[in-house]
Design a protein around this motif. Sequence first.
Motif, PDB file in Angstrom:
ATOM      1  N   LYS A 178      34.100  54.698  42.844  1.00 38.49           N
ATOM      2  CA  LYS A 178      34.632  53.416  43.311  1.00 38.49           C
ATOM      3  C   LYS A 178      33.683  52.265  42.962  1.00 38.49           C
ATOM      4  N   SER A 179      32.384  52.490  43.175  1.00 35.14           N
ATOM      5  CA  SER A 179      31.409  51.437  42.898  1.00 35.14           C
ATOM      6  C   SER A 179      31.358  51.115  41.413  1.00 35.14           C
ATOM      7  N   LEU A 180      31.384  52.146  40.569  1.00 33.96           N
ATOM      8  CA  LEU A 180      31.372  51.923  39.122  1.00 33.96           C
ATOM      9  C   LEU A 180      32.628  51.184  38.668  1.00 33.96           C
ATOM     10  N   PHE A 181      33.755  51.490  39.276  1.00 36.01           N
ATOM     11  CA  PHE A 181      34.991  50.791  38.933  1.00 36.01           C
ATOM     12  C   PHE A 181      34.853  49.295  39.211  1.00 36.01           C
ATOM     13  N   LEU A 182      34.285  48.963  40.374  1.00 32.61           N
ATOM     14  CA  LEU A 182      34.116  47.550  40.731  1.00 32.61           C
ATOM     15  C   LEU A 182      33.104  46.861  39.817  1.00 32.61           C
ATOM     16  N   VAL A 183      32.045  47.580  39.419  1.00 32.35           N
ATOM     17  CA  VAL A 183      31.099  47.023  38.454  1.00 32.35           C
ATOM     18  C   VAL A 183      31.818  46.732  37.139  1.00 32.35           C
ATOM     19  N   GLY A 184      32.715  47.647  36.732  1.00 31.80           N
ATOM     20  CA  GLY A 184      33.505  47.425  35.530  1.00 31.80           C
ATOM     21  C   GLY A 184      34.383  46.191  35.636  1.00 31.80           C
ATOM     22  N   VAL A 185      34.957  45.964  36.822  1.00 29.04           N
ATOM     23  CA  VAL A 185      35.775  44.759  37.032  1.00 29.04           C
ATOM     24  C   VAL A 185      34.911  43.506  36.918  1.00 29.04           C
ATOM     25  N   GLN A 186      33.684  43.552  37.453  1.00 31.53           N
ATOM     26  CA  GLN A 186      32.773  42.416  37.335  1.00 31.53           C
ATOM     27  C   GLN A 186      32.485  42.095  35.867  1.00 31.53           C
ATOM     28  N   MET A 187      32.267  43.137  35.066  1.00 30.67           N
ATOM     29  CA  MET A 187      32.006  42.931  33.639  1.00 30.67           C
ATOM     30  C   MET A 187      33.238  42.374  32.924  1.00 30.67           C
ATOM     31  N   TRP A 188      34.388  42.909  33.278  1.00 27.52           N
ATOM     32  CA  TRP A 188      35.650  42.451  32.676  1.00 27.52           C
ATOM     33  C   TRP A 188      35.855  40.961  32.962  1.00 27.52           C
ATOM     34  N   ILE A 189      35.595  40.542  34.215  1.00 26.88           N
ATOM     35  CA  ILE A 189      35.753  39.142  34.597  1.00 26.88           C
ATOM     36  C   ILE A 189      34.789  38.258  33.805  1.00 26.88           C
ATOM     37  N   ARG A 190      33.560  38.752  33.591  1.00 27.79           N
ATOM     38  CA  ARG A 190      32.568  37.941  32.879  1.00 27.79           C
ATOM     39  C   ARG A 190      33.047  37.553  31.491  1.00 27.79           C
ATOM     40  N   TRP A 191      33.702  38.479  30.823  1.00 25.02           N
ATOM     41  CA  TRP A 191      34.099  38.214  29.442  1.00 25.02           C
ATOM     42  C   TRP A 191      35.542  37.756  29.334  1.00 25.02           C
ATOM     43  N   THR A 192      36.130  37.359  30.471  1.00 26.82           N
ATOM     44  CA  THR A 192      37.516  36.897  30.484  1.00 26.82           C
ATOM     45  C   THR A 192      37.647  35.460  30.958  1.00 26.82           C
ATOM     46  N   LEU A 193      36.932  35.117  32.048  1.00 28.04           N
ATOM     47  CA  LEU A 193      37.087  33.797  32.656  1.00 28.04           C
ATOM     48  C   LEU A 193      35.992  32.838  32.184  1.00 28.04           C
ATOM     49  N   PRO A 194      36.334  31.565  32.006  1.00 25.43           N
ATOM     50  CA  PRO A 194      35.319  30.574  31.626  1.00 25.43           C
ATOM     51  C   PRO A 194      34.437  30.209  32.813  1.00 25.43           C
ATOM     52  N   ARG A 195      33.255  29.675  32.518  1.00 31.17           N
ATOM     53  CA  ARG A 195      32.304  29.284  33.559  1.00 31.17           C
ATOM     54  C   ARG A 195      32.810  28.061  34.319  1.00 31.17           C
ATOM     55  N   LEU A 196      32.631  28.070  35.632  1.00 34.33           N
ATOM     56  CA  LEU A 196      32.995  26.923  36.465  1.00 34.33           C
ATOM     57  C   LEU A 196      31.920  25.845  36.390  1.00 34.33           C
ATOM     58  N   ARG A 197      32.340  24.581  36.571  1.00 35.78           N
ATOM     59  CA  ARG A 197      31.364  23.509  36.730  1.00 35.78           C
ATOM     60  C   ARG A 197      30.742  23.604  38.125  1.00 35.78           C
ATOM     61  N   ALA A 198      29.612  22.946  38.309  1.00 38.86           N
ATOM     62  CA  ALA A 198      28.915  23.004  39.595  1.00 38.86           C
ATOM     63  C   ALA A 198      29.792  22.482  40.726  1.00 38.86           C
ATOM     64  N   ASP A 199      30.531  21.378  40.473  1.00 37.15           N
ATOM     65  CA  ASP A 199      31.373  20.822  41.533  1.00 37.15           C
ATOM     66  C   ASP A 199      32.552  21.740  41.836  1.00 37.15           C
ATOM     67  N   GLN A 200      33.100  22.390  40.816  1.00 34.49           N
ATOM     68  CA  GLN A 200      34.196  23.344  41.038  1.00 34.49           C
ATOM     69  C   GLN A 200      33.714  24.540  41.846  1.00 34.49           C
ATOM     70  N   LEU A 201      32.499  24.988  41.542  1.00 35.06           N
ATOM     71  CA  LEU A 201      31.929  26.131  42.259  1.00 35.06           C
ATOM     72  C   LEU A 201      31.772  25.831  43.743  1.00 35.06           C
ATOM     73  N   MET A 202      31.241  24.651  44.053  1.00 31.67           N
ATOM     74  CA  MET A 202      31.031  24.288  45.455  1.00 31.67           C
ATOM     75  C   MET A 202      32.356  24.002  46.170  1.00 31.67           C
ATOM     76  N   ASN A 203      33.297  23.402  45.464  1.00 35.10           N
ATOM     77  CA  ASN A 203      34.618  23.175  46.057  1.00 35.10           C
ATOM     78  C   ASN A 203      35.289  24.485  46.432  1.00 35.10           C
ATOM     79  N   LEU A 204      35.194  25.477  45.544  1.00 33.31           N
ATOM     80  CA  LEU A 204      35.789  26.781  45.818  1.00 33.31           C
ATOM     81  C   LEU A 204      35.184  27.408  47.063  1.00 33.31           C
ATOM     82  N   CYS A 205      33.854  27.268  47.195  1.00 32.98           N
ATOM     83  CA  CYS A 205      33.177  27.869  48.347  1.00 32.98           C
ATOM     84  C   CYS A 205      33.544  27.172  49.652  1.00 32.98           C
ATOM     85  N   TRP A 206      33.339  25.836  49.694  1.00 34.25           N
ATOM     86  CA  TRP A 206      33.431  25.112  50.959  1.00 34.25           C
ATOM     87  C   TRP A 206      34.857  24.722  51.338  1.00 34.25           C
ATOM     88  N   LYS A 207      35.731  24.555  50.346  1.00 33.49           N
ATOM     89  CA  LYS A 207      37.086  24.097  50.644  1.00 33.49           C
ATOM     90  C   LYS A 207      38.135  25.208  50.608  1.00 33.49           C
TER      91      LYS A 207
END
Length: 357
Positions: free
Chosen positions: A306-335
Motif C-alpha cells: 500500500k505504501s509503495l503504491f502511494l509513493v508511485g502516485v506521488q511520482m506520477w503526480i510530479r510528472w503530470t501536474l505543473p508547479r503552483l505559484r506561491a500565491d496559489q499554493l497558499m490559497n489552496l492551503c488557507w482557503k
Amino acid sequence: MLDLFIHILVPVAIFMFIAIFTLFAVYAERKIAGFVQDRLGPMETGKYGSLQTIADILKLLQKELITPLLADKILFRLAPIIIFVAVFTGFSVMPWSQDFIPVNTHTGLFLIMAIVSIDAIGILMAGWGSNNKFSLLGSMRAIAQMVSYEIPVGLSLIAAVMLTQTLNLNDIATNQGVLATEEIKFLGVWSIKNVGGIFAWNIFQAPHMIVTYIIFFIATLAECNRAPFDIPEAESELVGGFHTEYGGIQFAFLFLAEYAMMFLVSMLGVVIFLGAWNTPLPNMGALKLADWTTGFAWGIFWTFSKSLFLVGVQMWIRWTLPRLRADQLMNLCWKVLTPLAFLCMAISAIWRILVIV
C-alpha cells in the motif's frame, strides 16, 4: 545484553531500509518520468539502467565536502543531519504488522507529528547557514509551506482520531480488520467486524473520511516539497533551493530524507486511513479471504504494498501536474484545505456522538 542488541539492531535496520528504498525509488522515479514523457530513462548503467542509482551514490561519496567561506559552519554541517534524523526517527513508531512495531507508545501519532516537525528547523538552518540568498529564499519558502500545510495535515489526523479514540498507531491499525477489538461499521450502518477487508478501513467508517484522506494526501505532498508543491526547490527560480551549496555525502543525506519522508507520509496515511497491515480482501461466506491473508508476513506485505503504491502516485503526480505559484499554493492551503479539514473534524465529532455507539 539482548535488549542492547535489539536497540542497536532496530535503528540499523531502519537506516538500511531507507537507503535501499531510496535507491529503488530514485530509479523508479526516473523510469516513471521517462514513461510519462515518452522516453526510456536510465538505460546505460546496468541492465535497463538498474545500476544508475548505485553509480550516483558512489559518485556522491567520492565528492569533496565544500563549505562556503562565509557560511556558518556549525549550522551548515548540522542541518543535513537534523533533517535526516527528524524523518528517520518518525519510523520508530510505525507498525509494520500485527504487534510488529519498533516502539509501541500510546501517543505514537502525536510523537510522529512532533518529531517530523523538527525537519523544518533543519531546513531553516541549511538556508541560513549557507549564507546564500537563493538558499535562504528557498528555506523561507519551505518553512512557510511546511508550517501552513501542517495545519490541514493535523486537522485531518484529528478527524480520524475522533473516530478511533486513540493515538496509539498499533491500536488504530488493529481496529481496521478481522482482529479488531471494537465494533466496526461500514459507513456507520453495516457491522463488518467479522467481514474485514477493505470495508473495515477507517476511510470507509464515515462518508466524510474519504474527503479527509484526500486532504491529508494533498497536504503531505506539500510537506514533502513534492510537485506540484516543489516551489522551495524550483530549479528554474532558485538554482536548487535550500540545498544549493550542499554536495557529496551531505547532499546524499538530504536526498535520503526527502525520499524517506515520501515513504513515511505514505505509510502514515496507510496506517490511519487505509487499513494499515490489514488485508483488503473480505470474508465472503465460506471464502475466509480476510482470515487467510492476515498474519505477520501478510501484514508486512500489505503495509509495504500500500505504501509503495502511494509513493508511485506521488511520482506520477510530479510528472503530470505543473508547479503552483506561491500565491496559489497558499490559497489552496488557507482557503480550501484548512476550512475543509475543520469541517471534516466537526463532522467526525458529530458522527462519533450520534452514530458510533
